[in-house]
Design an enzyme around this catalytic site. Structure first.
Site, PDB file in Angstrom:
ATOM      1  N   GLY A   1      24.336   9.417 -31.122  1.00 60.55           N
ATOM      2  CA  GLY A   1      23.920  10.173 -30.047  1.00 60.55           C
ATOM      3  C   GLY A   1      24.307   9.379 -28.745  1.00 60.55           C
ATOM      4  O   GLY A   1      24.508  10.359 -27.592  1.00 60.55           O
ATOM      5  N   ALA A   2      24.447   8.171 -28.608  1.00 58.44           N
ATOM      6  CA  ALA A   2      24.789   7.328 -27.591  1.00 58.44           C
ATOM      7  C   ALA A   2      25.984   7.873 -27.423  1.00 58.44           C
ATOM      8  O   ALA A   2      26.532   7.898 -26.004  1.00 58.44           O
ATOM      9  CB  ALA A   2      24.671   6.000 -27.747  1.00 58.44           C
TER      10      ALA A   2
ATOM     11  N   GLY B   1       0.839  -1.298   0.062  1.00 58.19           N
ATOM     12  CA  GLY B   1      -0.185  -0.098  -0.073  1.00 58.19           C
ATOM     13  C   GLY B   1       0.871   1.198   0.083  1.00 58.19           C
ATOM     14  O   GLY B   1       1.850   1.294  -0.563  1.00 58.19           O
ATOM     15  N   GLY B   2       0.325   2.363   0.721  1.00 57.18           N
ATOM     16  CA  GLY B   2       1.060   3.622   0.641  1.00 57.18           C
ATOM     17  C   GLY B   2       2.585   3.507   1.211  1.00 57.18           C
ATOM     18  O   GLY B   2       3.368   4.360   0.762  1.00 57.18           O
TER      19      GLY B   2
END
Lengths: 557, 704
Positions: free
Chosen positions: A455-456, A220-221
């Protein structure tokens, strides 16, 4: 401040109690027992007659030490788990733990919770500070034997207290999570408690290292506190992390899934990337956590630690001269390079089972902690994809926040093509890694071992992103793309592609185009890499670089 | 290096001098190698030699070539392009892809390389083309010298039947036998008398040990004849029997010969190569503990007469089987330089490669038989990338992540063709190196071998050092009581590693505990960090629990300076060392005894792997508290692999005889179904399924 003093003396009392029960080693024995006897005398004089305060103190302490009682402790052991206190004892140096808030009790008065038998001194968490290899650390350890470790307002308050103090003095916080979730009986107070912790996790982020070790359920939270910390480790087979459990999953999506499949260590270390590493059992996990802790500075105001090192900094590594295969399409293991270069082959890998096409982790060079990032040619040719970019980016940002130099080994053929990647937002996620490297102001050393394409190449801590020292091995190829693809574009429709390819290889498949432009500082012999890096780190130890003032940058999340 | 001509006598003096300052690597300076490359610069041999081989033997040949001022050419396959032998050569030519039949056995490519580089001669090393008469013929046709014997000697000795006939003619002892069917018991006794006891009576149609009897006297012969014929009749429906000489406890002893093209031949003493597995040698020594001077001389002379009978030139080896009564029988002749030639070089001082080159260029031998000494004792261990726990050695592959030869020790010679970072692949022989030690006595050589094996760091591949170290320290080996069946006899259940005695176990536990404590103390040494608690004093006393081979020992360690005092079961042990935690080698002194232990790995969870007495042991060291709490830790259930079939060794799949979806059934334990066949350089392995077989195969169930 008063509370603080009480807490401090409380810690002393605990030690006194330990000494009294013969559990302590007696290092502080004489001093503590002297304090104790004085205090006892004072106490006696205040309240003769009724159950003396001293007796009440000891009764409460005894109660706190057994948590939810022997029966529940046995049940915890039967599940293969240790108790909150046993865990702390294993994690910290012997006799170094100083406990806070042993007398804190929950304040719930609904559903019969106000009854005495429903109150446990210290409630469902043990908090305090201590030492790991003599260095200060703040710890909380949730106690599953008390209301299943559920989070009450008091429980949250105890955690917040040590987090606040850790921030004040600049020391890491380690959370040992073992909790069933919110204390439902307390309602919104419990939720408020979570939020109080979240807020502190966020403010402390980048100020002090925060580590979570999940040693039981965390659902949960509650999961968001570990998610906000720097590192989340898990224990195999006994720990789970999920937002909603299998029953709710079944009722909402009609999926049949076990706890282990949904949120076990394997899922989170290999599939979701939520956890950074998993260990065999409680003992292994805690011993490894001690080891890991030694890599970290205590806060962002401290330099990366330097440890005594037996490995010569000028050691040559002959094996590296042959590690990169001659055929540029053939794979090799980047870990061979990393193990060869770092001190004593010791590498603490982060997320070893997730996005394996990039390798990240901590090591030491001449005793100094460094963060290592390397493309892994063995997996998917070492290309960058969504998961590896995110994994790399988060690691780089941690190192930058905590003054840990970054060493990057580059062998990257580019970003992974395909609809799955494009639809998944590789542009946005790839940008994270680029952002992280560009933004980092710690010493950055880059070694191009083979391919640095497209680009890498730019992304992987290139010179253009303020790389301090960028090296190429003789096998390096810095180019827009591989020969085949390039020739198909440059010489489209032309015959004699093979010849054109050979020409391209001759021109670009080597380190010279980058070296003549100064994009790499030197072309080095692989076997001398360790020596060079150690020297550079010494030079860069005094590096000072700042980014322009800003509230915070806007990393493409 | 001044050039000089040296007489045999002076050479022996020189050799004596060398023994004073032994080192393992041979350089141009002859004083640092165990063999002397004494050459005369007026004695012209070749300008350039191509070495048609790889690995250690290529490097070995090149070393001598360099000393003789001869340029060298290496050939290599594509995966070997950065191999040591390629780097060592003056020139290198790639002759094809990895598989040997496309590269090192590719005669066309090698002939081309010879032409291209202008090499005048070829040294073939061992294996590959070394005993290939076609290769020798092609070289001769091109006018290139083959450094080895003439074609007809290769051919004659390459054929088992022909070589035996030639040997018989040259009055070399061959295994006696009766080439026919024995009629009755009395005839059997007569024949046995002619052959000499012991004899083996075996069924003509036999196999699998059925119908086989060994007889040591007439009575046993009669009895054996009766039983064997009955058994043969019932088992094979054929009661015909043969008789041949039974070689009990045979030893494999071979004689090194050296002959020139002018009819001179020498025998350079013997090598004992009895320690074998699957007919491959593991440990060799020279001389043999078993031979007396008379037997040695008789064997030597027969070997020489065989060499002369085939007009042999160059170095060669005549292999014999020797029985317990020192009768010896010719087995075969190897017409090449043997793997184990270094031990002969150590005891004779000759450089066999140099002699081969000299002989090939037509010079006469420089030595007389009387000049050939036996100086001291030499032992060779073949260090293999093999798992000794599987059939005494199944190949393993991998990258040598750490590799350190014990070359800093005196009187140790390591012949290798690899280095740290090299790959051991499935394509070639998995030999890592030949570790040779030398001493004035056998005991000295053995002691050096123990030290050398202990100091040999090999990580990244599984290696056979555990087996080698056990063999050379086994009482039977030390006493010289060995035969070709040594391994099967000493380890009938298979090799299981060193078995610790109680005191060794204590030493190991104490060492592990000390390593743990030293590492713990070091992990608190932060340099220049002011935020380390100043109030704490360094811990001096550690209560630990050490787990070794399922036994748990409570241990107390106190530490001061470089010494740890370990209290184990009331016994005090002082362990001291320099404690260099970065090095795999950990020389420790335990209660005054020096031991070379290797720390193979160490992790945060207290698991320490130590190599001790050659064998690696996994030890777990925990604090007392952690040990107490570890009883709560859940037992991890190991993965059920009974329905999975894994290849016992790396290799390429040669054949798969099942399909996905097939049901593998095996009703009889002893008739398993063949599933796959995998192979490596020299070995084929059958994967068969014994258990849990009556289930269909899924895709992916077969794991390699």
């Amino acid at each position: 401040m008063a509370a603080f003093t009480v807490a401090r003396s409380g810690g002393r009392f605990l030690r006194g109690l330990y000494a009294f029960k013969g559990l302590g080693t007696g290092r502080y024995g004489p001093a503590v027992s002297a304090v104790r006897s004085v205090t006892q005398q004072q106490m006696r004089s205040y309240c003769a007659g009724h159950l003396s305060v001293q007796e009440r103190i000891e009764k409460k302490r005894r109660a706190a030490l057994v948590g939810g009682g022997q029966k529940r402790i046995d049940a915890q052991h039967q599940r293969g788990k240790l108790t909150a206190r046993e865990r702390i004892e294993l994690l910290l140096d012997p006799d170094s733990f100083v406990e806070y808030d042993m007398f804190v009790e929950h304040r719930c008065s609904d559903f019969g919770m106000e009854a005495d038998h429903n109150k446990y001194p210290g409630d469902s968490v043990v908090t305090g500070q201590g030492r790991i290899n003599e260095r200060l650390v703040y710890v909380f350890s949730q106690d599953f034997t008390v209301f299943g470790g559920s989070l009450s307002g008091a429980h949250a308050q105890k955690i917040c207290k040590i987090m606040d103090q850790a921030m004040l003095v600049g020391a890491p916080v380690i959370g040992l999570n073992d909790s069933g979730g919110a204390r439902i009986q307390e309602g919104v107070e419990s939720l408020a408690g979570y939020a109080d912790i979240f807020l502190r996790n966020v403010t402390a982020s980048g100020v002090i290292p925060q580590i979570s070790l999940i040693m039981g359920p965390c659902a949960g939270g509650a999961v968001y506190s570990p998610a906000l910390t720097d590192f989340t480790f898990m224990v195999k087979d006994t720990s789970y992390l999920f937002i909603t459990g299998p029953d709710v999953v079944k009722s909402v999506t009609n999926e049949d899934v076990t706890q282990e499949e949904l949120g076990g260590a394997k899922t989170h270390t290999a599939v979701s990337g939520v956890a950074h590493r998993a260990f065999e059992n409680d003992i292994d996990a805690l011993l490894n956590l001690r080891d890991f802790f030694n890599f970290l500075p205590l806060s962002n105001q401290d330099a990366a630690p330097v440890m005594e090192c037996h490995d010569p900094s000028d050691r040559l590594v002959p094996g590296l001269d042959t590690v990169v295969p001659l055929e540029s399409t053939k794979a090799y293991d980047m870990l061979d390079i990393i193990h060869g270069i770092v001190d004593e082959r010791e590498f603490f890998e982060i997320m070893p089972s997730y996005a394996k096409n990039i390798v990240v982790g901590f090591a030491r060079m001449n005793g100094r902690t460094v963060g290592i990032v390397g493309n892994q040619p063995k997996v998917a040719s070492g290309c960058l994809d969504i998961n590896s970019s995110v994994k790399g980016a988060r690691f780089v940002r941690f190192c930058d926040a905590f003054n840990i130099p970054i060493i990057t080994f580059v062998d990257v053929p580019g970003f992974l093509p395909g609809t799955a990647q494009e639809y998944g937002g590789i542009i946005r996620h790839g940008a994270k890694l680029l952002f992280a490297f560009a933004e980092a102001t710690v010493p950055k050393i880059t070694i191009i071992t083979r391919k640095a394409y497209g680009g890498a190449y730019d992304v992987m801590s290139s010179k253009h992103l303020r790389g301090d020292v960028n090296y190429a091995w003789p096998s390096a190829e810095v180019a827009v793309m591989g020969a085949k693809g390039a020739v198909q574009i440059i010489f489209r429709g032309k015959e004699n592609q093979a010849e054109a390819e050979a020409e391209y290889v001759e021109k670009f498949a080597n380190p010279f185009p980058a070296a003549v432009r100064g994009f790499v500082d030197d072309i080095i012999r692989p076997s001398a890499t360790r020596k060079r890096i150690c020297r550079d780190l010494e030079v860069l130890a005094s590096k000072k670089q700042t980014n322009p003032w800003k509230k915070h940058a806007n990393i493409p999340l | 290096m001044a050039s000089y001509t040296v007489s045999g006598a002076l050479q022996r003096v020189l050799f004596g001098l060398q023994r004073v300052s032994f080192k393992s690597r041979c350089h141009v300076n002859t004083t640092v190698s165990q063999y002397s490359t004494v050459y005369d610069s007026n004695e012209k041999t070749f300008d350039k030699i191509l070495i048609a081989n790889r690995g250690e033997i290529a490097c070995r040949v090149m070393k001598t070539c360099k000393k003789m001022g001869i340029k060298t050419v290496a050939v290599h396959s594509d995966v070997d392009s950065s191999a040591v032998h390629v780097k060592m050569a003056d020139e290198a030519v790639c002759v094809g892809p990895a598989p040997t039949n496309k590269s090192y056995l590719n005669m066309d490519a090698i002939m081309k390389a010879i032409k291209q580089t202008g090499a005048q001669a070829v040294h073939p090393g061992y294996g590959f083309l070394s005993e290939n008469k076609e290769f020798a013929r092609r070289l001769a046709a091109e006018g290139v010298t083959f450094i080895g014997p003439d074609t007809h000697a290769i051919q004659a000795m390459g054929d088992k039947i022909e070589s035996k006939l030639i040997a018989k003619k040259a009055k070399v002892n061959t295994i006696p036998g009766f080439d026919g069917v024995v009629k009755d018991a009395e005839e059997a006794v007569r024949i046995a008398g002619e052959i000499g006891y012991p004899v083996m009576i075996k069924a003509s149609a036999g196999g699998g040990g059925k119908g086989m009897r060994i007889a040591w006297n007439d009575e046993e012969t009669r009895e054996g004849f009766r039983f064997s014929s009955q058994e043969a009749a019932s088992s094979f429906g054929d009661d015909r029997l043969l008789i041949e000489k039974f070689i009990d406890n045979p030893r494999h002893i071979e004689i090194q010969v050296l002959a020139d093209k002018h009819g001179n031949a020498l025998w350079l003493n013997e090598r004992e190569c009895s320690i074998q597995r699957r007919n491959q040698k593991v440990v060799e020594e020279a001389p043999s503990t078993f031979l007396d001077p008379e037997t040695r001389q008789a064997m030597g002379e027969q070997a020489v007469s065989l060499a002369k009978a085939v007009q042999y030139s160059s170095a060669g080896t005549v292999e014999f089987l020797v029985d317990s009564r020192k009768n010896f029988y010719f087995l075969e002749m190897n017409t090449r330089l043997q793997v184990e030639h270094p031990i002969t070089e150590c005891i004779t001082g000759l450089d066999l490669v140099q002699e081969m080159i000299r002989v090939a260029s037509g010079y006469t031998l420089r030595h007389k038989q009387a000049d050939i000494p036996i100086n001291g004792w030499a032992i060779e261990s073949r260090v293999y990338a093999e798992d000794p726990y599987k059939s005494f050695g199944l190949p393993s592959i991998g990258r040598l992540s750490q590799y350190q030869e014990p070359v800093n020790l005196l009187q140790v010679r390591v012949d290798s063709g690899i280095q740290e970072g090299s790959d051991i692949s499935i394509y070639y022989d998995p030999m890592i190196s030949k570790l040779v030690t030398y001493g004035s006595t056998r005991a000295e050589a053995l002691q050096r071998m123990v030290e050398a094996l202990d100091s040999y760091v090999i990580q990244g591949v599984t290696h056979n050092i555990p087996l080698l170290r056990e063999v050379i320290t086994h009482p039977r080996f030390i006493s010289g009581d060995i035969s070709t069946k040594f391994l099967q006899e000493v380890y009938p259940e298979g090799f299981k590693g060193h078995q610790l005695s109680d005191s060794e176990r204590r030493e190991l536990v104490a060492t592990a505990a000390s390593v743990f404590v030293v590492a713990q103390i070091r992990s608190q040494r932060f340099l220049g960090n002011l935020r380390v608690s100043s109030s704490q004093q360094e811990r001096r006393r550690w209560e630990l629990s050490v787990e070794l081979e399922k036994g748990v020992h409570a241990v107390t360690v106190s530490h001061s300076g470089s010494a740890c005092t370990v209290d184990l079961d009331g016994k005090r042990m002082d362990v001291s060392s320099e404690w260099n935690l970065a090095s795999a080698l950990l020389p420790v002194t335990i209660n005054g005894t020096q031991r070379t232990v290797q720390c193979l790995s160490r992790n945060a969870a207290g698991e320490i792997e130590l190599q001790y007495f050659g064998t690696s042991y996994k030890v777990r060291v925990l604090s007392k508290l952690a040990a107490v709490l570890s009883k709560h830790m859940p037992e991890k259930v190991p993965e059920d692999t009974s329905s999975i079939l894994r290849s016992p060794m790396p290799g390429s799949v040669v054949a798969v005889s099942v399909m996905p979806g097939d049901t593998i059934s095996s009703f009889l334990q002893n008739s398993p179904q063949l599933v796959t066949l995998t192979g490596t350089f020299k070995l084929l392995s059958r994967q068969q399924k014994y258990k849990n077989c009556n289930e269909p195969l899924n895709n992916g169930l077969l794991q390699f």
